[in-house]
Design an enzyme around this catalytic site. Structure first.
Site, PDB file in Angstrom:
ATOM      1  CB  CYS A 172      38.513  47.831  47.358  1.00 30.60           C
ATOM      2  SG  CYS A 172      37.020  47.515  46.375  1.00 30.60           S
ATOM      3  CG  HIS A 182      36.407  43.689  48.493  1.00 30.46           C
ATOM      4  ND1 HIS A 182      36.606  45.022  48.787  1.00 30.46           N
ATOM      5  CD2 HIS A 182      37.393  42.997  49.148  1.00 30.46           C
ATOM      6  CE1 HIS A 182      37.651  45.138  49.593  1.00 30.46           C
ATOM      7  NE2 HIS A 182      38.136  43.924  49.821  1.00 30.46           N
TER       8      HIS A 182
END
EC number: 3.4.19.12
Length: 521
Positions: free
Chosen positions: A183, A475
């Site tokens: 990510c 994240h």
């Protein structure tokens, strides 16, 4: 302005309009001789405020010069109903009815002819030889207007159903598959693919590869842009990009979570090395490189070290791709904030319950810092080691300004994430932090009123990278601006509509701003 062109030009094309236009170009636009330069410097001042700068325009109907930036020429046009004016720096024709610079084939031809005459005259004068005529035809046309060839016209006629970009168009929006803690890469790719000038470069096939295409990161980015703007809606799998990143930036190899900021710098560095053009160096670029990465992302950071005894100043200018800003809550002492201060009001940020703003961080970054007795420098004026102060300011602003909020703190005793909320604006004015504004700064505060008509240093937000979670487990996601007020959240393969409030309320880790106004250098 309609596709047929400006309908107001015909009102100007009467009597000796061609000769009048030629005189303006000869005397006030393409002024090359010492005499014409003196005439231009003496004559070309705003008839309303007396300024020499602020993008002077000349009315095409009467002898009247006025500022474009302060809209003095607009006031003249409105009161006199003189709809056309010429930019005295670049020679463009502006229509006040269309509210845009216009293209007229006859006017453009006159401009080219007068420019060529001037170039030819002074090249011949320099070389004392008429044989240079063969070289003149290509000079001065670096930014010439595009005219379709017969082949291009034929292609346009055979392809009438071309893609139209509407306000609700989603072309360019495409998810990216997470290949295992990637990510950090996906969020930076989303920001880069929505950087306007970078997109235009890659979609116009400007990259001429001299490497093996399977090892060139620029070729892969070019292919990535083609994939993003192809119209496909299925998520893209960036496995080739990941492989090239591992190959050229080995410290990012592996399936562990990496820092998005570290990936951004590594990606820009590899792209810079793979596409730089050593033959096209620019003196005004701090990195002396003409590659697309440096043209867009490189700025110049000025460091002024002032001796506390003789007040002599030693100045250095270093290139930068991003600006890393300290946050309150870190182990580094943070500059005391002043809620509701002038810097915050300047950039449209709100100080709610003493919240820190991006302007506060920039004010701290550019404040004078006393280096102390343990860091004395040898002063060239005193010829001895003296205490000094150091101040950082912006000498040259990049087209895209990236601000890195230092949320991850690593030290011998401490490893943690700083979650301090930082308010950031949709529009940012960098004028207070320029080297030219240094004399107006006292004790870290910007005192001089900012000219609201000066747009040279104004930026608009177009991407925000966020980090959710802790330092060990987190994240990355990205907010990107698709159109002026349309924002989308990119969470790997999932893309959802977002509001401006969602963007401005986010924590913020990397902030990407684009200059609002660009002019040819």
């Amino acid at each position: 302005m309609s596709p047929a062109g400006c309908p107001h030009v015909n009102g100007f094309k009467v009597d000796n309009w061609k000769q009048n236009l030629r005189v303006i170009y000869q005397c006030f636009v393409w002024s090359g001789s010492a005499e014409t330069r003196k005439r231009k410097a003496k004559s070309c001042i705003c008839h309303m405020c007396g300024a020499h700068l602020n993008r002077l325009h000349s009315c095409l109907y009467c002898v009247y010069f006025a500022c474009f930036a302060k809209k003095h020429i607009h006031e003249h046009a409105k009161s006199k109903r003189h709809n056309l004016a010429i930019d005295l720096l670049y020679g463009g024709i502006y229509c006040f009815m269309c509210q845009d610079y216009i293209y007229d084939k006859e006017m453009e031809q006159i401009a080219k002819e007068e420019q060529r005459k001037l170039i030819f005259k002074y090249i011949c004068k320099f070389f004392k030889c008429m044989c240079v005529f063969a070289f003149v035809s290509g000079i001065g046309e670096k930014y010439s207007t595009w005219e379709p060839t017969k082949r291009e016209l034929e292609l346009l006629r055979h392809n009438p159903k071309r893609r139209r970009i509407t306000s609700n168009c989603t072309i360019g929006l495409r998810g990216l598959i997470n290949l295992g803690n990637t990510c950090f890469m996906n969020c930076i790719v989303q920001a880069l693919t929505h950087t306007p000038l970078l997109r235009d470069f890659f979609l116009s096939d400007r990259h001429k590869c001299e490497m093996q295409s399977n090892s060139c990161l620029v070729c892969e980015m070019s292919q990535l842009f083609q994939e993003f703007y192809s119209g496909h809606r299925s998520p893209h799998i960036p496995f080739r990009l990941l492989h090239l990143v591992w190959t050229h930036a080995r410290h990012l190899a592996g399936y562990e979570q990496q820092d998005a900021h570290e990936f951004l710098i590594a990606a820009l560095d590899v792209l810079h090395r793979h596409c730089k053009d050593d033959n096209g160096k620019k003196a005004n670029n701090p990195n002396h490189c003409n590659c697309i990465i440096d043209q867009i992302f490189t700025g110049g950071l000025q460091s002024d070290v002032t001796c506390q005894v003789c007040h002599g100043v030693s100045t250095t200018i270093d290139p930068f791709w991003d600006i890393s800003l300290d946050l309150p809550g870190s182990s580094t002492p943070f500059w005391p904030l002043s809620p509701g201060g002038d810097g915050s009001a300047l950039n449209g940020e709100s100080h709610t319950t003493g919240a820190t703003t991006l302007t506060d961080c920039l004010r701290r970054f550019t404040r004078p810092e006393h280096l102390g007795s343990s860091a004395k420098i040898k002063c060239s004026g005193c010829h001895s080691y003296q205490e000094s102060t150091k101040q950082l300011t912006m000498k040259k602003l990049p087209i895209v300004a990236c601000f890195h909020l230092k949320r991850f703190e690593h030290s011998a005793k401490l490893r943690r994430k700083i979650t301090t909320y930082v308010s950031f604006p949709l529009e940012l004015d960098m004028t207070p932090f320029m080297a030219s504004s240094k004399e107006s700064r006292m004790n870290g505060q910007y005192q001089q009123a900012v000219d609201p008509f000066n747009n040279d240093n104004k930026y608009s937000l177009f991407a925000v990278v966020n980090h959710q979670g802790t330092l060990e487990s987190g994240h990355y996601t990205t907010f990107i601006r698709q159109h002026k007020d349309q924002w989308f959240k990119c969470d790997d393969a999932i893309i959802t509509k977002a509001s401006i409030k969602d963007v401005l309320d986010s924590e913020g880790y990397l902030l990407f701003y684009h200059k609002q106004f660009l002019e040819y250098e």
